[in-house]
Write a protein that holds these residues in place. Structure first.
Motif, PDB file in Angstrom:
ATOM      1  N   MET A  14      34.196  40.107  31.168  1.00 57.92           N
ATOM      2  CA  MET A  14      33.923  38.813  31.779  1.00 57.92           C
ATOM      3  C   MET A  14      32.514  38.712  32.348  1.00 57.92           C
ATOM      4  O   MET A  14      31.946  37.621  32.415  1.00 57.92           O
ATOM      5  CB  MET A  14      34.932  38.530  32.897  1.00 57.92           C
ATOM      6  N   PHE A  15      31.923  39.834  32.760  1.00 57.89           N
ATOM      7  CA  PHE A  15      30.599  39.791  33.373  1.00 57.89           C
ATOM      8  C   PHE A  15      29.561  39.228  32.400  1.00 57.89           C
ATOM      9  O   PHE A  15      28.790  38.330  32.754  1.00 57.89           O
ATOM     10  CB  PHE A  15      30.191  41.190  33.849  1.00 57.89           C
ATOM     11  N   ILE A  68      31.996  34.794  47.754  1.00 56.17           N
ATOM     12  CA  ILE A  68      31.710  35.816  48.763  1.00 56.17           C
ATOM     13  C   ILE A  68      32.723  35.756  49.896  1.00 56.17           C
ATOM     14  O   ILE A  68      33.235  36.783  50.369  1.00 56.17           O
ATOM     15  CB  ILE A  68      30.275  35.646  49.305  1.00 56.17           C
ATOM     16  N   LEU A  69      33.042  34.540  50.344  1.00 55.75           N
ATOM     17  CA  LEU A  69      34.022  34.381  51.418  1.00 55.75           C
ATOM     18  C   LEU A  69      35.400  34.873  50.997  1.00 55.75           C
ATOM     19  O   LEU A  69      36.125  35.480  51.801  1.00 55.75           O
ATOM     20  CB  LEU A  69      34.102  32.908  51.834  1.00 55.75           C
ATOM     21  N   ILE A  72      29.189  27.554  44.987  1.00 57.41           N
ATOM     22  CA  ILE A  72      30.153  28.359  44.224  1.00 57.41           C
ATOM     23  C   ILE A  72      30.105  29.812  44.671  1.00 57.41           C
ATOM     24  O   ILE A  72      31.137  30.465  44.881  1.00 57.41           O
ATOM     25  CB  ILE A  72      29.862  28.257  42.711  1.00 57.41           C
ATOM     26  N   ALA A  73      28.885  30.339  44.833  1.00 55.33           N
ATOM     27  CA  ALA A  73      28.724  31.731  45.272  1.00 55.33           C
ATOM     28  C   ALA A  73      29.287  31.936  46.671  1.00 55.33           C
ATOM     29  O   ALA A  73      29.921  32.964  46.958  1.00 55.33           O
ATOM     30  CB  ALA A  73      27.249  32.121  45.236  1.00 55.33           C
ATOM     31  N   LEU A  74      29.073  30.956  47.545  1.00 54.56           N
ATOM     32  CA  LEU A  74      29.591  31.042  48.908  1.00 54.56           C
ATOM     33  C   LEU A  74      31.106  31.180  48.914  1.00 54.56           C
ATOM     34  O   LEU A  74      31.670  32.015  49.648  1.00 54.56           O
ATOM     35  CB  LEU A  74      29.167  29.802  49.701  1.00 54.56           C
ATOM     36  N   GLN A  79      27.717  32.468  38.590  1.00 55.19           N
ATOM     37  CA  GLN A  79      28.798  32.784  37.653  1.00 55.19           C
ATOM     38  C   GLN A  79      29.231  34.248  37.775  1.00 55.19           C
ATOM     39  O   GLN A  79      30.422  34.555  37.651  1.00 55.19           O
ATOM     40  CB  GLN A  79      28.359  32.481  36.218  1.00 55.19           C
ATOM     41  N   ILE A  80      28.291  35.154  38.003  1.00 57.42           N
ATOM     42  CA  ILE A  80      28.649  36.568  38.172  1.00 57.42           C
ATOM     43  C   ILE A  80      29.473  36.754  39.447  1.00 57.42           C
ATOM     44  O   ILE A  80      30.472  37.495  39.463  1.00 57.42           O
ATOM     45  CB  ILE A  80      27.381  37.443  38.192  1.00 57.42           C
ATOM     46  N   ILE A  81      29.053  36.076  40.518  1.00 53.58           N
ATOM     47  CA  ILE A  81      29.838  36.139  41.757  1.00 53.58           C
ATOM     48  C   ILE A  81      31.217  35.541  41.537  1.00 53.58           C
ATOM     49  O   ILE A  81      32.223  36.011  42.081  1.00 53.58           O
ATOM     50  CB  ILE A  81      29.094  35.420  42.896  1.00 53.58           C
ATOM     51  N   LEU A  82      31.278  34.496  40.686  1.00 51.18           N
ATOM     52  CA  LEU A  82      32.567  33.873  40.367  1.00 51.18           C
ATOM     53  C   LEU A  82      33.505  34.861  39.678  1.00 51.18           C
ATOM     54  O   LEU A  82      34.721  34.823  39.891  1.00 51.18           O
ATOM     55  CB  LEU A  82      32.340  32.652  39.477  1.00 51.18           C
ATOM     56  N   VAL A  83      32.956  35.752  38.843  1.00 48.69           N
ATOM     57  CA  VAL A  83      33.788  36.784  38.203  1.00 48.69           C
ATOM     58  C   VAL A  83      34.415  37.672  39.271  1.00 48.69           C
ATOM     59  O   VAL A  83      35.624  37.948  39.251  1.00 48.69           O
ATOM     60  CB  VAL A  83      32.929  37.651  37.249  1.00 48.69           C
TER      61      VAL A  83
END
Length: 486
Positions: free
Chosen positions: A293-294, A181-182, A176-178, A30-34
């Motif tokens: 949001m974080f 990051i991409l 989701i994280a992938l 979820q943090i990476i999603l932010v």
């Protein structure tokens, strides 16, 4: 994950370890999603072309509707799967996952088709306000990121929910994280190299779309390589329309869907009201929302991570373990919210975070930064209340209590905060009007938190104790389950 390992995780593993096993990957995802959601705006912003910046920014609500569709089927499906597994009914769990997949696929295809046909009109409604250049670039973004690549985006989030429901939190969150990051990696390549600054909206859309397609391929590989261990099934079968599955999945998923929709509506109205007062206030609140949001997404990750754990133990009859899971995850969420609020409120750290988004040669920079800091301070007041409310909302989704979850979801965003924006603004002095609009959010969070706790403890009083057969069922499972190898 085989039956023995899943049973050990859901029934036997120490509470804190079980919670962290499922929640940590979800929180990180979820943090990476932010960061992922901010990437397009940040990189397009480097072009210093405000037409392109506005074009990409106004598309976000249309893009987030894909998440709402995923939550409708994903949260509902995840809850039904976890509770079915708690009762030892794997067949029903498979049918629930099948319906969730096909329902999400059909609805997302219809939505993407609407975007493809009416992209210009939707861009105008979202905030282009008749500006032909903004409409043109926003339509490019909508057709590529949403219309063409929207189905992979929706299915990614759906798979994340469904795979997590049987305890595979790492695989669920990694996809989701992938994608996030991409997207961060591909944005500068497509915006500044392949498409050029003048076509930054197209470049951002292509980077976002390609990232989601690759993330979907990851989930396909998960299905291929873990086929024998996965309960999640995406085959089309007539049995998924029986046994009340459709009604149950939709009712449980509806609060999650509406909460996402009303969050976007609420934030749109908040921005609209700030924009009416001044451009500086609008910039300030947009930056404050991004920083805030974080903490919000970290708490959301915790709630989503433990949802299967709660649903499983509720249905298996181990209500004592269910209670401990809720209390443990709730306290961790509250701790995250308090730490984040403190960081945001301290002038040194709060202003440092704001400077990440608001710097350089900007008109009235000091005024905008001041607005952003105080808006962030106000929004952070509500963080602990929001964490508790979100924990309870997710709890009711996990145990299958759709109406309680729906009431709290609408109280949190929609029923309270939107009217409060207008009421508090109307009674405030001229200088305090911008702050009074922002104050509506923590006030609504506090009220929702109180109602949530009342509903939660009433439920626990009558339904929070072990069923008599629970201990017998657990003994039977332990006697028949194969021993785990070291």
């Amino acid at each position: 994950m085989d039956d023995a390992k899943r049973t050990d995780l859901f029934e036997n593993k120490p509470i804190l370890l079980a919670v962290l096993s499922l929640a940590l990957p979800s929180i990180i995802g979820q943090i990476i999603l932010v960061i992922y959601n901010m990437a397009d705006t940040l990189f397009v912003g480097l072009t210093e072309n405000y037409i392109l910046i506005n074009a990409v920014t106004i598309c976000m609500p249309a893009y987030m509707i894909l998440t709402a569709i995923s939550n409708l089927f994903g949260v509902g499906g995840s809850s039904v799967i976890a509770r079915s597994l708690g009762k030892g009914n794997e067949k029903r769990a498979r049918r629930a996952s099948s319906f969730a997949f096909w329902g999400c696929l059909v609805v997302s295809i219809i939505y993407c088709a609407i975007i493809a046909i009416f992209a210009e009109q939707i861009a105008d409604i979202l905030g282009a306000n008749g500006d032909s250049e903004t409409i043109k670039h926003a339509a490019y973004y909508l057709r590529i990121a949403v219309a063409i690549c929207g189905v992979p985006t929706a299915i990614n989030t759906l798979f994340s929910h469904l795979i997590r429901s049987q305890g595979l939190s790492f695989h669920a969150s990694f996809g989701i994280a992938l994608g996030g990051i991409l997207n961060v990696a591909l944005d500068p390549l497509f915006i500044f190299v392949i498409c050029g600054k003048d076509n930054a909206a197209v470049g951002a859309a292509l980077a976002t779309g390609l990232s989601n397609v690759i993330a979907l391929l990851y989930y396909v590989f998960v299905f291929i390589f873990l086929k024998k261990k996965l309960i999640v099934d995406i085959s089309f079968t007539k049995k998924m329309f029986k046994d009340g599955l459709i009604r149950e999945v939709m009712l449980i998923g509806l609060p999650a869907c509406l909460m996402t929709l009303f969050e976007n509506i609420s934030y749109a109205i908040l921005g609209n009201q700030m924009g009416r007062l001044s451009a500086e206030a609008l910039t300030g609140v947009e930056v404050a929302k991004k920083v805030n949001m974080f903490a919000h997404n970290a708490v959301r990750g915790m709630a989503q991570g433990v949802l299967p754990l709660i649903g499983y133990n509720k249905s298996s009859g181990n209500r004592r373990r269910m209670r401990k899971i809720v209390y443990t995850s709730g306290l961790i969420s509250l701790g995250i919210a308090l730490v984040a609020a403190a960081i945001n409120m301290i002038p040194f750290t709060g202003k440092a975070l704001i400077s990440l988004f608001l710097h350089g040669d900007v008109e009235n920079l000091a005024v905008r930064q001041n607005y952003a800091y105080w808006f962030l301070f106000i929004l952070s007041i509500g963080a602990p209340f929001s964490a508790i409310a979100y924990t309870v909302i997710s709890f009711f989704q996990a145990v299958g209590k759709a109406w309680r979850s729906l009431i709290l979801a609408l109280l949190r965003k929609g029923i309270l905060d939107i009217p409060l924006m207008f009421i508090l603004q109307a009674i405030a002095t001229t200088d305090f009007k911008p702050y009074s609009i922002a104050l509506a959010t923590p006030v609504a969070d506090a009220i929702c938190c109180i109602v949530a706790l009342l509903l939660f403890f009433i439920y626990i009083k009558y339904h929070g104790h072990n069923r008599p057969e629970a201990s017998v069922k657990k003994v039977e499972r332990n006697n028949t389950a194969p021993q785990l190898s070291e």
